[in-house]
Design a protein around this motif. Structure first.
Motif, short mmCIF file in Angstrom:
data_model
loop_
_atom_site.label_atom_id
_atom_site.label_comp_id
_atom_site.label_asym_id
_atom_site.label_seq_id
_atom_site.Cartn_x
_atom_site.Cartn_y
_atom_site.Cartn_z
N LEU A 167 -3.79 17.08 -2.29
CA LEU A 167 -4.37 15.85 -2.04
C LEU A 167 -3.60 14.45 -1.17
N LEU A 168 -3.76 14.30 -2.62
CA LEU A 168 -2.24 13.44 -2.29
C LEU A 168 -1.66 13.20 -0.87
N ALA A 169 -1.05 13.78 -0.81
CA ALA A 169 0.14 14.07 -0.06
C ALA A 169 -0.46 14.38 1.12
N ALA A 170 -1.77 14.63 1.95
CA ALA A 170 -2.86 14.65 2.93
C ALA A 170 -3.28 13.36 2.96
N GLU A 198 1.01 -1.17 -0.26
CA GLU A 198 0.04 0.32 0.21
C GLU A 198 0.40 1.26 -0.09
N ARG A 199 1.42 1.71 0.93
CA ARG A 199 2.84 2.85 0.99
C ARG A 199 3.73 2.42 -0.64
N HIS A 200 3.79 1.70 -1.22
CA HIS A 200 4.96 2.00 -2.29
C HIS A 200 4.06 2.43 -3.48
N ALA A 201 2.21 1.70 -3.30
CA ALA A 201 1.80 2.37 -3.83
C ALA A 201 1.39 3.77 -3.72
N GLU A 202 1.34 4.19 -2.84
CA GLU A 202 0.90 5.31 -2.33
C GLU A 202 1.99 6.72 -2.95
N LEU A 203 2.91 6.17 -2.50
CA LEU A 203 3.90 6.80 -2.76
C LEU A 203 4.51 6.77 -4.74
N TRP A 204 4.90 6.03 -5.35
CA TRP A 204 4.29 5.96 -6.47
C TRP A 204 3.24 7.41 -7.25
N ARG A 205 2.32 7.33 -6.44
CA ARG A 205 1.11 8.34 -7.31
C ARG A 205 1.87 9.39 -6.86
N LEU A 206 2.30 9.78 -5.59
CA LEU A 206 2.32 11.32 -4.78
C LEU A 206 3.84 11.74 -5.51
N PHE A 207 4.50 10.52 -6.43
CA PHE A 207 5.54 11.17 -7.07
C PHE A 207 5.00 11.38 -8.30
N VAL A 208 4.92 10.67 -8.79
CA VAL A 208 4.27 11.20 -10.34
C VAL A 208 3.66 12.66 -10.38
N ALA A 209 2.29 12.69 -9.07
CA ALA A 209 1.83 14.23 -9.17
C ALA A 209 2.43 15.15 -8.90
N GLY A 210 3.27 14.87 -8.10
CA GLY A 210 4.74 16.63 -7.49
C GLY A 210 5.14 16.34 -8.54
#
Length: 284
Positions: A265-268, A153-165
């Motif tokens: 939003l993803l960071a929060a 879960e954390r790996h998927a969240e980090l990838w989404r956050l990285f792409v958005a950032g």
């Protein structure tokens, strides 16, 4: 065609399964959903369908319950398919009404159920089957398995956050010249930067923001308005308007706002998940 009363999936074109639940005739997409609804109604727990905020999970009975033995009559169960507070209430109610149960407590933060039972009257396998009968998954808690799930879960969240950032920073670079020197910028250069913003924002919307759109789809399917729906509508609407302005060459674009909003939003959400996991470990 209509949708299943329990899980919200589309009803089959050729036939549907029906049962009377909560005082009305209901349609279901499969016999599994119908049996789950009848089990809930038979236990006198129809209020679940009135208070739930998300649709139920379509049950799967293909996997048999493994042979489980717990001589001390106490165990911690990992729950699957928990979506809202109504799910917790239903699972906890089913467990507490099971024969031989001494105590049952469900925790949303850890997504686990702590159960204690009389070994002379019931077994752990029977309790797990009771949870599965109403459409949820349950299995004995294993620390390694739980840690692996949290890592994924954390790996998927980090990838989404990285792409958005990354997308937000790149789009802001293309939008900045128009903000500070719009009059001196040629029309060809401005249009080129708009197309670059569109191409970079598209993967942010499709990949990073996918959880918002899945949540909005679930909310609309259950005919309720939650937090995900306005977020998804705002992101999609701003992107669609900006894309139309880019194609036609008229109007303002908001690709930088879309990417930055998605990143915040993803960071929060990532911070909230980290706090929840830390709280779960503290509770353990």
């Amino acid at each position: 065609m209509g949708s299943c009363y329990h899980c919200g999936l589309s009803l089959p074109a050729d036939a549907a399964w029906h049962a009377r639940v909560a005082g009305e005739e209901r349609a279901f997409c499969c016999p599994g959903c119908r049996e789950v609804a009848l089990a809930i109604a038979g236990a006198g727990l129809e209020r679940y369908y009135e208070t739930r905020t998300k649709l139920g999970v379509r049950p799967s009975f293909s996997a048999a319950t493994p042979a489980l033995h717990a001589g001390n009559g106490e165990a911690s169960l990992v729950l699957e398919g928990v979506r809202c507070a109504a799910c917790l209430w239903l699972i906890e109610s089913v467990l507490r009404r099971a024969p031989g149960i001494v105590r049952a407590d469900v925790n949303y933060t850890t997504r686990r159920a702590r159960v204690k039972w009389d070994p002379q009257r019931t077994t752990l396998a029977a309790l797990i089957e009771a949870v599965r009968a109403v459409g949820y998954g349950a299995a004995p808690y294993e620390e390694g398995q739980q840690a692996g799930l949290e890592r994924r879960e954390r790996h998927a969240e980090l990838w989404r956050l990285f792409v958005a950032g990354f997308g937000a920073m790149q789009v802001m670079m293309y939008a900045f010249p128009e903000y500070v020197g719009g009059e001196d910028l040629s029309a060809e250069a401005a249009q080129l930067m708009r197309w670059a913003g569109l191409l970079i924002t598209a993967p942010v919307l499709l990949f990073s923001c996918a959880p918002f759109f899945r949540g909005a789809r679930s909310e609309l399917a259950s005919r309720r308005l939650g937090l995900e729906t306005p977020i998804a509508l705002g992101l999609a609407g701003a992107f669609a308007a900006s894309a139309w302005a880019t194609v036609t060459g008229r109007g303002a674009v908001y690709f930088d706002s879309v990417s930055m909003l998605a990143f915040l939003l993803l960071a929060a959400r990532f911070a909230e998940g980290a706090v929840r996991r830390r709280a779960a470990r503290a509770l353990d």
